[in-house]
Design a protein around this motif. Structure first.
Motif, short mmCIF file in Angstrom:
data_model
loop_
_atom_site.label_atom_id
_atom_site.label_comp_id
_atom_site.label_asym_id
_atom_site.label_seq_id
_atom_site.Cartn_x
_atom_site.Cartn_y
_atom_site.Cartn_z
N ALA A 97 44.33 25.30 36.53
CA ALA A 97 44.58 24.12 37.37
C ALA A 97 46.03 23.65 37.28
N GLY A 98 46.63 23.77 36.10
CA GLY A 98 48.01 23.33 35.92
C GLY A 98 49.05 24.35 36.34
N ASN A 99 48.64 25.59 36.58
CA ASN A 99 49.57 26.66 36.96
C ASN A 99 49.04 27.45 38.15
N LYS A 100 48.62 26.76 39.18
CA LYS A 100 47.99 27.44 40.33
C LYS A 100 48.86 28.53 40.93
N GLU A 101 50.16 28.28 41.00
CA GLU A 101 51.05 29.28 41.59
C GLU A 101 51.02 30.58 40.79
N ARG A 102 50.91 30.46 39.49
CA ARG A 102 50.90 31.65 38.62
C ARG A 102 49.62 32.46 38.79
N TYR A 103 48.50 31.80 39.07
CA TYR A 103 47.21 32.48 39.14
C TYR A 103 46.79 32.88 40.54
N ARG A 104 47.51 32.48 41.55
CA ARG A 104 47.11 32.80 42.94
C ARG A 104 47.13 34.30 43.18
N GLY A 105 45.98 34.83 43.62
CA GLY A 105 45.88 36.25 43.95
C GLY A 105 45.93 37.17 42.74
N MET A 106 45.66 36.65 41.56
CA MET A 106 45.75 37.45 40.35
C MET A 106 44.40 38.07 39.97
N TYR A 107 44.48 39.03 39.07
CA TYR A 107 43.32 39.72 38.53
C TYR A 107 43.29 39.43 37.04
N LEU A 108 42.19 38.85 36.56
CA LEU A 108 42.07 38.48 35.15
C LEU A 108 41.21 39.48 34.40
N GLU A 109 41.76 39.99 33.32
CA GLU A 109 41.01 40.86 32.41
C GLU A 109 40.21 39.99 31.46
N SER A 110 39.22 40.58 30.83
CA SER A 110 38.33 39.81 29.96
C SER A 110 38.78 39.73 28.52
N PRO A 112 42.20 39.47 26.13
CA PRO A 112 41.54 38.20 25.84
C PRO A 112 41.18 37.47 27.14
N THR A 113 40.29 36.54 27.04
CA THR A 113 39.82 35.80 28.21
C THR A 113 41.00 35.22 28.98
N GLY A 114 41.00 35.47 30.29
CA GLY A 114 42.01 34.89 31.17
C GLY A 114 43.35 35.59 31.21
N ARG A 115 43.44 36.77 30.64
CA ARG A 115 44.72 37.50 30.65
C ARG A 115 44.99 38.04 32.06
N ILE A 116 46.15 37.74 32.59
CA ILE A 116 46.54 38.25 33.91
C ILE A 116 46.89 39.72 33.75
N ALA A 117 46.22 40.56 34.52
CA ALA A 117 46.42 42.00 34.42
C ALA A 117 47.52 42.46 35.39
N GLN A 118 48.21 43.49 35.00
CA GLN A 118 49.18 44.14 35.88
C GLN A 118 48.39 45.00 36.87
N VAL A 119 48.63 44.83 38.16
CA VAL A 119 47.92 45.63 39.16
C VAL A 119 48.80 46.75 39.68
N SER A 120 48.17 47.78 40.22
CA SER A 120 48.92 48.93 40.72
C SER A 120 49.70 48.56 41.98
N LYS A 121 50.70 49.35 42.29
CA LYS A 121 51.50 49.12 43.49
C LYS A 121 50.66 49.26 44.75
N SER A 122 49.63 50.09 44.69
CA SER A 122 48.75 50.26 45.85
C SER A 122 48.10 48.94 46.25
N LEU A 123 47.80 48.10 45.26
CA LEU A 123 47.17 46.82 45.55
C LEU A 123 48.16 45.83 46.16
N GLN A 124 49.43 46.11 46.08
CA GLN A 124 50.44 45.23 46.64
C GLN A 124 50.87 45.70 48.04
N ASN A 125 50.19 46.74 48.56
CA ASN A 125 50.50 47.30 49.86
C ASN A 125 49.90 46.41 50.96
N GLU A 126 50.77 45.66 51.63
CA GLU A 126 50.29 44.71 52.65
C GLU A 126 49.62 45.41 53.82
#
Length: 145
Positions: A97-110, A112-126
């Motif tokens: 809630a306090g960092n919405k910009e950071r979490y928008r469109g992100m993928y969280l790994e389990s 540790p809980t809530g860790r923002i995962a690095q996604v592949s370049k393919s997922l960034q292909n508009e």
């Protein structure tokens, strides 16, 4: 293009490839949805987060000797309560809630809980995201939704 890959996955190794591809599609769709929401400049900002719950025991109650099975499987994967942590974090965390910009469109790994995962370049292909969005709209239209 996505449909071609999906057909290939079903043909070559149906369980693993299809599961991996379905995860890819969910992530791509979530990222594309977040971009579209931001582009629409809605009055109420919406944060789209894709999550991975990790391994969760939702099946040992149906096995023979469920108490022992639950204990044994519990050595490797989480029980349903702990498996829900990532979903709850995404939905109700003050950190999100306090960092919405950071979490928008992100993928969280389990872990540790809530860790923002690095996604592949393919997922960034508009272009892929736009193509998937079009396929989704066409499917929903064909279903009368």
């Amino acid at each position: 293009m996505v449909c071609v890959f999906f057909r290939l996955a079903i043909t070559c190794c149906p369980m693993k490839c299809a599961r991996a591809l379905s995860k890819f599609i969910v992530l791509l769709w979530s990222i594309t949805l977040q971009k579209r929401i931001l582009a629409a400049s809605l009055a109420t900002p919406i944060t789209v987060i894709a999550i991975h719950p990790g391994g969760v025991d939702t099946f040992t109650q149906d096995w023979p000797f469920p108490t022992f099975s639950k204990w044994l499987v519990g050595l490797a994967i989480a029980d349903p309560v702990h498996g829900a942590y990532n979903s709850v974090f995404a939905a109700a965390s003050k950190m999100v809630a306090g960092n919405k910009e950071r979490y928008r469109g992100m993928y969280l790994e389990s872990s540790p809980t809530g860790r923002i995962a690095q996604v592949s370049k393919s997922l960034q292909n508009e272009q892929l995201g736009t193509q998937l969005w079009g396929i989704t709209e066409k499917l929903l239209e064909d279903l009368g939704l």
